[in-house]
Design a protein around this motif. Sequence first.
Motif, PDB file in Angstrom:
ATOM      1  N   ALA A  65       0.830  -1.199   0.000  1.00  0.00           N
ATOM      2  CA  ALA A  65       0.000   0.000   0.000  1.00  0.00           C
ATOM      3  C   ALA A  65       0.865   1.250   0.000  1.00  0.00           C
ATOM      4  N   VAL A  66       0.255   2.376  -0.366  1.00  0.00           N
ATOM      5  CA  VAL A  66       0.947   3.661  -0.295  1.00  0.00           C
ATOM      6  C   VAL A  66       1.440   3.909   1.127  1.00  0.00           C
ATOM      7  N   ALA A  67       0.688   3.405   2.102  1.00  0.00           N
ATOM      8  CA  ALA A  67       1.034   3.601   3.515  1.00  0.00           C
ATOM      9  C   ALA A  67       2.392   3.016   3.877  1.00  0.00           C
ATOM     10  N   ASP A  68       2.919   2.078   3.097  1.00  0.00           N
ATOM     11  CA  ASP A  68       4.236   1.491   3.389  1.00  0.00           C
ATOM     12  C   ASP A  68       5.305   2.562   3.522  1.00  0.00           C
ATOM     13  N   SER A  69       5.247   3.566   2.634  1.00  0.00           N
ATOM     14  CA  SER A  69       6.276   4.606   2.613  1.00  0.00           C
ATOM     15  C   SER A  69       6.156   5.580   3.774  1.00  0.00           C
ATOM     16  N   PHE A  70       5.097   5.466   4.553  1.00  0.00           N
ATOM     17  CA  PHE A  70       4.930   6.288   5.745  1.00  0.00           C
ATOM     18  C   PHE A  70       5.334   5.513   7.006  1.00  0.00           C
ATOM     19  N   PHE A  71       4.836   4.286   7.113  1.00  0.00           N
ATOM     20  CA  PHE A  71       5.035   3.530   8.347  1.00  0.00           C
ATOM     21  C   PHE A  71       6.449   2.983   8.498  1.00  0.00           C
ATOM     22  N   MET A  72       7.074   2.567   7.400  1.00  0.00           N
ATOM     23  CA  MET A  72       8.412   2.005   7.513  1.00  0.00           C
ATOM     24  C   MET A  72       9.457   3.033   7.946  1.00  0.00           C
ATOM     25  N   PRO A  73       9.558   4.208   7.303  1.00  0.00           N
ATOM     26  CA  PRO A  73      10.556   5.195   7.750  1.00  0.00           C
ATOM     27  C   PRO A  73      10.324   5.675   9.179  1.00  0.00           C
ATOM     28  N   LEU A  74       9.071   5.618   9.622  1.00  0.00           N
ATOM     29  CA  LEU A  74       8.750   6.052  10.976  1.00  0.00           C
ATOM     30  C   LEU A  74       9.464   5.199  12.017  1.00  0.00           C
ATOM     31  N   ARG A  75       9.762   3.947  11.670  1.00  0.00           N
ATOM     32  CA  ARG A  75      10.382   3.026  12.623  1.00  0.00           C
ATOM     33  C   ARG A  75      11.881   2.855  12.400  1.00  0.00           C
ATOM     34  N   VAL A  76      12.448   3.652  11.523  1.00  0.00           N
ATOM     35  CA  VAL A  76      13.890   3.610  11.255  1.00  0.00           C
ATOM     36  C   VAL A  76      14.521   4.856  11.854  1.00  0.00           C
ATOM     37  N   PRO A  77      15.510   4.706  12.733  1.00  0.00           N
ATOM     38  CA  PRO A  77      16.108   5.877  13.379  1.00  0.00           C
ATOM     39  C   PRO A  77      16.695   6.881  12.396  1.00  0.00           C
ATOM     40  N   ARG A  78      17.264   6.391  11.306  1.00  0.00           N
ATOM     41  CA  ARG A  78      17.875   7.269  10.313  1.00  0.00           C
ATOM     42  C   ARG A  78      16.855   7.684   9.245  1.00  0.00           C
ATOM     43  N   ARG A  79      17.216   8.684   8.484  1.00  0.00           N
ATOM     44  CA  ARG A  79      16.361   9.116   7.377  1.00  0.00           C
ATOM     45  C   ARG A  79      16.385   8.075   6.257  1.00  0.00           C
ATOM     46  N   VAL A  80      15.225   7.809   5.689  1.00  0.00           N
ATOM     47  CA  VAL A  80      15.103   6.881   4.566  1.00  0.00           C
ATOM     48  C   VAL A  80      14.647   7.658   3.341  1.00  0.00           C
TER      49      VAL A  80
ATOM     50  N   TYR B 136      11.245  -0.853  -3.456  1.00  0.00           N
ATOM     51  CA  TYR B 136      10.261  -1.931  -3.584  1.00  0.00           C
ATOM     52  C   TYR B 136      10.640  -2.761  -4.814  1.00  0.00           C
ATOM     53  N   PRO B 137      11.302  -3.910  -4.626  1.00  0.00           N
ATOM     54  CA  PRO B 137      11.777  -4.688  -5.774  1.00  0.00           C
ATOM     55  C   PRO B 137      10.678  -5.129  -6.735  1.00  0.00           C
ATOM     56  N   GLU B 138       9.432  -5.241  -6.249  1.00  0.00           N
ATOM     57  CA  GLU B 138       8.339  -5.636  -7.136  1.00  0.00           C
ATOM     58  C   GLU B 138       7.993  -4.544  -8.139  1.00  0.00           C
ATOM     59  N   GLY B 139       8.413  -3.313  -7.866  1.00  0.00           N
ATOM     60  CA  GLY B 139       8.202  -2.228  -8.808  1.00  0.00           C
ATOM     61  C   GLY B 139       6.889  -1.495  -8.661  1.00  0.00           C
ATOM     62  N   THR B 140       5.901  -2.133  -8.053  1.00  0.00           N
ATOM     63  CA  THR B 140       4.596  -1.527  -7.856  1.00  0.00           C
ATOM     64  C   THR B 140       3.886  -2.269  -6.730  1.00  0.00           C
ATOM     65  N   ARG B 141       2.755  -1.745  -6.286  1.00  0.00           N
ATOM     66  CA  ARG B 141       2.032  -2.405  -5.200  1.00  0.00           C
ATOM     67  C   ARG B 141       1.480  -3.761  -5.650  1.00  0.00           C
ATOM     68  N   SER B 142       1.512  -4.700  -4.728  1.00  0.00           N
ATOM     69  CA  SER B 142       0.924  -6.009  -5.001  1.00  0.00           C
ATOM     70  C   SER B 142      -0.589  -5.856  -5.148  1.00  0.00           C
ATOM     71  N   PRO B 143      -1.164  -6.377  -6.232  1.00  0.00           N
ATOM     72  CA  PRO B 143      -2.611  -6.239  -6.424  1.00  0.00           C
ATOM     73  C   PRO B 143      -3.428  -7.259  -5.644  1.00  0.00           C
ATOM     74  N   ASP B 144      -2.764  -8.284  -5.081  1.00  0.00           N
ATOM     75  CA  ASP B 144      -3.505  -9.366  -4.435  1.00  0.00           C
ATOM     76  C   ASP B 144      -2.923  -9.776  -3.080  1.00  0.00           C
TER      77      ASP B 144
END
Length: 251
Positions: free
Chosen positions: A43-58, A117-125
Amino acid sequence: MLYRLLKWVLLGPMLRLLWPTKVSGTEHIPGHGGAILASNHLAVADSFFMPLRVPRRVTFPAKSEYFTEKGVKGRLKKWFFTGAGQIPIDRSSGTAAQAALDTAIRLLREGHLLGIYPEGTRSPDGRLHKGKTGVARIALEARVPVIPVAMIGTDKVNPIGSKMWWPKRLEIRFGAPLDFSRYEGLSGDRFVERSITDEIMYALMELSGKEYVDIYAARAKELLAAEAAGVRADVPAQATEVDRVPETKAG
């Protein structure tokens, strides 16, 4: 400054409060130096929640359309995505794609953390799909480790097509770094790059517990759209049960 303001004051505290997240494996993230955080993409939300839990800037590569929209809305989007640590990537041609790779390599050599994101786009399923080899080339050229990241539950928070974010519990798992230094000098070898990419996808499959399907996510979207339209689509030969799991090690 804007990145820290969004993460620690304006947006981060609200996300932490409304979406409790179980996080594991942050000890695998290096305290300094370049590294790739390679994640599944639900989901688009991945790019919000993941950096939030990384101490350094992503820093994430993002499609250039996010930065070029006209009007007040476009300026706000550009301001937000720039502040959120995303850089515009033009994927409209082969030359543009190479420029995107060069930008990613430069950032890593400068010591940044790069989200990919190695898949290149969001997973549709919700499943894990075949990875694109750009991540392997970047890792080899920049000589940095790849840290697999499993996002779990973000597709329930932010379903595809939904403008609402729903209150669900999330989980983020950071895996042990993958070292591909043994392939130094082999960037551009398509067999090596495919093997490395498959190793990354295998690590993501084990970390996330998601089913792996050996077709690209973009192709999976086409098949789902054809099915929804009542059109019979040819299923690629590689989408067989035998080929659902990528190689465990780069050969």
